[in-house]
Write a protein that holds these residues in place. Structure first.
Motif, mmCIF file in Angstrom:
data_model
loop_
_atom_site.group_PDB
_atom_site.id
_atom_site.type_symbol
_atom_site.label_atom_id
_atom_site.label_comp_id
_atom_site.label_asym_id
_atom_site.label_seq_id
_atom_site.Cartn_x
_atom_site.Cartn_y
_atom_site.Cartn_z
ATOM 1 N N LYS A 1 0.827 -1.207 0.000
ATOM 2 C CA LYS A 1 0.000 0.000 0.000
ATOM 3 C C LYS A 1 0.863 1.260 0.000
ATOM 4 N N SER A 2 1.972 1.218 0.726
ATOM 5 C CA SER A 2 2.886 2.360 0.757
ATOM 6 C C SER A 2 3.450 2.623 -0.629
ATOM 7 N N LEU A 3 3.857 1.571 -1.316
ATOM 8 C CA LEU A 3 4.388 1.729 -2.669
ATOM 9 C C LEU A 3 3.315 2.253 -3.620
ATOM 10 N N GLN A 4 2.092 1.745 -3.485
ATOM 11 C CA GLN A 4 0.990 2.228 -4.328
ATOM 12 C C GLN A 4 0.730 3.712 -4.105
ATOM 13 N N ARG A 5 0.886 4.156 -2.866
ATOM 14 C CA ARG A 5 0.684 5.574 -2.527
ATOM 15 C C ARG A 5 1.836 6.449 -3.039
ATOM 16 N N THR B 48 13.522 -10.845 0.747
ATOM 17 C CA THR B 48 12.294 -11.598 0.994
ATOM 18 C C THR B 48 11.215 -11.104 0.048
ATOM 19 N N ILE B 49 10.446 -12.029 -0.486
ATOM 20 C CA ILE B 49 9.327 -11.658 -1.366
ATOM 21 C C ILE B 49 8.232 -11.045 -0.507
ATOM 22 N N TYR C 136 4.439 -8.359 -8.654
ATOM 23 C CA TYR C 136 4.092 -7.329 -9.629
ATOM 24 C C TYR C 136 2.877 -7.794 -10.419
ATOM 25 N N ASN C 137 2.308 -6.897 -11.210
ATOM 26 C CA ASN C 137 1.113 -7.233 -11.992
ATOM 27 C C ASN C 137 1.330 -8.422 -12.919
ATOM 28 N N ASP C 138 2.570 -8.609 -13.392
ATOM 29 C CA ASP C 138 2.843 -9.735 -14.291
ATOM 30 C C ASP C 138 3.130 -11.036 -13.534
ATOM 31 N N ALA D 6 8.198 -9.538 -6.006
ATOM 32 C CA ALA D 6 8.791 -8.264 -5.596
ATOM 33 C C ALA D 6 9.559 -8.510 -4.306
ATOM 34 N N TYR D 7 10.851 -8.247 -4.336
ATOM 35 C CA TYR D 7 11.709 -8.443 -3.171
ATOM 36 C C TYR D 7 11.876 -7.119 -2.436
ATOM 37 N N PHE D 8 11.827 -7.188 -1.111
ATOM 38 C CA PHE D 8 11.924 -5.973 -0.313
ATOM 39 C C PHE D 8 13.184 -5.176 -0.615
#
Length: 163
Positions: A86-90, A118-119, A123-125, A129-131
């Protein structure tokens, strides 16, 4: 510039270490979000996952930075992963801070470091996504003197996001 920062952490394992970081942040006159007392959090959790997600979404409002306080299991926790996504989306800047070197208030022990590779989602595909790939920096609160340097780490991350 004063920033409202969201702190993400594994509540059950790391609340004591997290409160050390939070208290040092607040003592310096800065605003922290994402902290709630145990009974309030348990009450929210009893209402279900959607209620917890709504609470997290509300806490993220008005923040421009998310600091993930990394303990041994933090990045594997579903709510932490939700907070990060959510933070990344924001568009929040995102940093990780190892807190395993802070002694727990009850046991007076440190803990093993968490794995930052860590995953934390996909992603949409569908690729993972690794931290350590999505964040804007990883630091160690004890080794790198987080009490004095947290503000610098946050500002450096914010600059990468032009916030």
């Amino acid at each position: 510039m004063a920033r409202r920062v969201f702190f993400s952490f594994h509540y059950a394992n790391d609340i004591n270490r997290s409160m050390t970081v939070r208290n040092s942040w607040v003592v310096q006159g800065k605003e922290a979000a994402g902290f709630v007392d145990h009974s309030e959090f348990e009450q929210i959790k009893r209402q279900g996952v959607k209620a917890v997600h709504n609470w997290i979404d509300k806490q993220l409002e008005g923040t421009s930075v998310t600091v993930v306080l990394i303990g041994t299991e933090t990045l594997n926790r579903p709510y932490v992963q939700y907070e990060i996504c959510k933070s990344l989306q924001r568009g929040n800047a995102l940093i990780g801070v190892h807190i395993s070197g802070i002694k727990d208030m009850r046991t007076l022990r440190t803990s093993p470091r968490g794995n930052v590779h860590t995953i934390i989602g996909n992603y949409n595909d569908g690729t993972p996504a690794y931290f350590d790939v999505v964040c804007d920096g990883i630091y160690d609160y004890i080794v790198q003197n987080g009490y004095y340097n947290m503000g610098r780490w946050i500002e450096a991350a914010v600059r990468t996001h032009n916030k």
